[in-house]
Each structure stands twice: as C-alpha cells, then as structure tokens.
Design a protein around this motif. Structure first.
Motif, PDB file in Angstrom:
ATOM      1  N   VAL A  17     -65.555  33.136 107.159  1.00 50.99           N
ATOM      2  CA  VAL A  17     -64.892  33.857 106.071  1.00 50.99           C
ATOM      3  C   VAL A  17     -64.236  35.122 106.616  1.00 50.99           C
ATOM      4  CG1 VAL A  17     -65.199  34.969 103.826  1.00 50.99           C
ATOM      5  CG2 VAL A  17     -66.498  32.904 104.374  1.00 50.99           C
ATOM      6  N   ILE A  20     -60.886  34.329 108.075  1.00 48.88           N
ATOM      7  CA  ILE A  20     -59.912  34.085 107.008  1.00 48.88           C
ATOM      8  C   ILE A  20     -59.425  35.421 106.454  1.00 48.88           C
ATOM      9  CG2 ILE A  20     -59.636  33.165 104.666  1.00 48.88           C
ATOM     10  CD1 ILE A  20     -61.750  30.981 105.565  1.00 48.88           C
ATOM     11  N   CYS A  21     -60.348  36.336 106.224  1.00 45.90           N
ATOM     12  CA  CYS A  21     -60.004  37.664 105.710  1.00 45.90           C
ATOM     13  C   CYS A  21     -59.112  38.419 106.689  1.00 45.90           C
ATOM     14  CB  CYS A  21     -61.262  38.485 105.460  1.00 45.90           C
ATOM     15  SG  CYS A  21     -62.331  37.858 104.158  1.00 45.90           S
ATOM     16  N   VAL A  46     -68.484  40.422 106.293  1.00 47.58           N
ATOM     17  CA  VAL A  46     -68.610  39.625 105.070  1.00 47.58           C
ATOM     18  C   VAL A  46     -70.082  39.438 104.746  1.00 47.58           C
ATOM     19  CG1 VAL A  46     -68.189  37.365 104.028  1.00 47.58           C
ATOM     20  CG2 VAL A  46     -66.446  38.406 105.489  1.00 47.58           C
ATOM     21  N   VAL A  82     -59.251  33.880 100.531  1.00 45.50           N
ATOM     22  CA  VAL A  82     -60.647  33.429 100.562  1.00 45.50           C
ATOM     23  C   VAL A  82     -60.923  32.469  99.413  1.00 45.50           C
ATOM     24  CG1 VAL A  82     -63.056  34.153 100.283  1.00 45.50           C
ATOM     25  CG2 VAL A  82     -61.542  35.402 101.830  1.00 45.50           C
ATOM     26  N   THR A  86     -61.772  28.712 100.583  1.00 51.42           N
ATOM     27  CA  THR A  86     -63.208  28.417 100.579  1.00 51.42           C
ATOM     28  C   THR A  86     -63.773  28.053  99.212  1.00 51.42           C
ATOM     29  OG1 THR A  86     -63.908  30.692 100.133  1.00 51.42           O
ATOM     30  CG2 THR A  86     -63.545  30.070 102.457  1.00 51.42           C
ATOM     31  N   VAL A  90     -64.661  36.274  95.292  1.00 57.95           N
ATOM     32  CA  VAL A  90     -64.739  37.534  96.023  1.00 57.95           C
ATOM     33  C   VAL A  90     -65.089  38.630  95.019  1.00 57.95           C
ATOM     34  CG1 VAL A  90     -63.549  39.186  97.494  1.00 57.95           C
ATOM     35  CG2 VAL A  90     -63.081  36.738  97.724  1.00 57.95           C
TER      36      VAL A  90
END
Length: 111
Positions: A17, A20-21, A46, A82, A86, A90
């Motif tokens: 994650v 991805i961020c 994260v 995100v 995924t 968030v």
C-alpha cells in the motif's frame, strides 16, 4: 457458484500500500520528492486495520506552490489510488512537508 468469501482471505501488506501511495503522491504537481528514511523507505508509512488505511506521507515541495493546495492534491491522489487499486478505505492521509526546493537557489536533484 462458490461464494468468494469461502475461497480464502486476501491480505495486502502495508509495504504494498505504501508503494501505491508513493506513486500517487509523486505524480502530484508541486511535489519535488518524497522523503525516505529507513522506517519509511518510500516516504510513506501505512497502518492497516479492518479494511482501512491510515497514511503518512513526507514530501519536499517546490517553492511557489501553495502548501495547502499541494497537500490536498496529495490526499486526493492517494485516497483515489489506494481505494481504486486495493478496495481499502482510507481513513486519513497526514502530509508532512519536510522541505521546500527553491529553483535557482537549491542545487538540482541528482539524475
């Protein structure tokens, strides 16, 4: 047809994650770089719990770009990416601006 929940859980590692961020944050206008440290190699931390993520992003911005505008754009980009990639929700994105690069004053980034 088999219920997908009967076939086993899907787990996403916080590190995945974070990548991805980081990718989403780097694409925001006004972001010069992400600040990576050993605890946050991608400039992002994260925390995951119960299908939700809390994200911390450390960045360097360009002088002349309004920090609140850049921070809001980072939040929007991170949340959108995100959630799309995924399926996680968030909860929050904390943006810390660690430095500001001044064109013509600061040396250019290494290539």
């Amino acid at each position: 047809m088999t219920d997908p929940t009967d076939r086993g859980p899907t787990r996403i590692a916080p590190e995945a994650v974070a990548r991805i961020c980081a990718r989403a944050a780097r694409q925001v206008a006004g972001v010069h770089a992400l600040v990576g440290v050993p605890a946050r190699p991608h400039g992002v931390a994260v925390r995951l719990d119960d299908h939700a993520a809390s994200v911390d992003v450390d960045v360097v911005t360009w002088y002349g770009r309004p920090v609140p505008t850049v921070a809001d754009a980072i939040r929007d980009a991170v949340i959108g990416e995100v959630e799309a990639v995924t399926g996680l929700t968030v909860r929050e994105v904390t943006v810390t601006v660690d430095d500001v690069v001044v064109p013509g004053v600061d040396p250019p980034a290494p290539t």
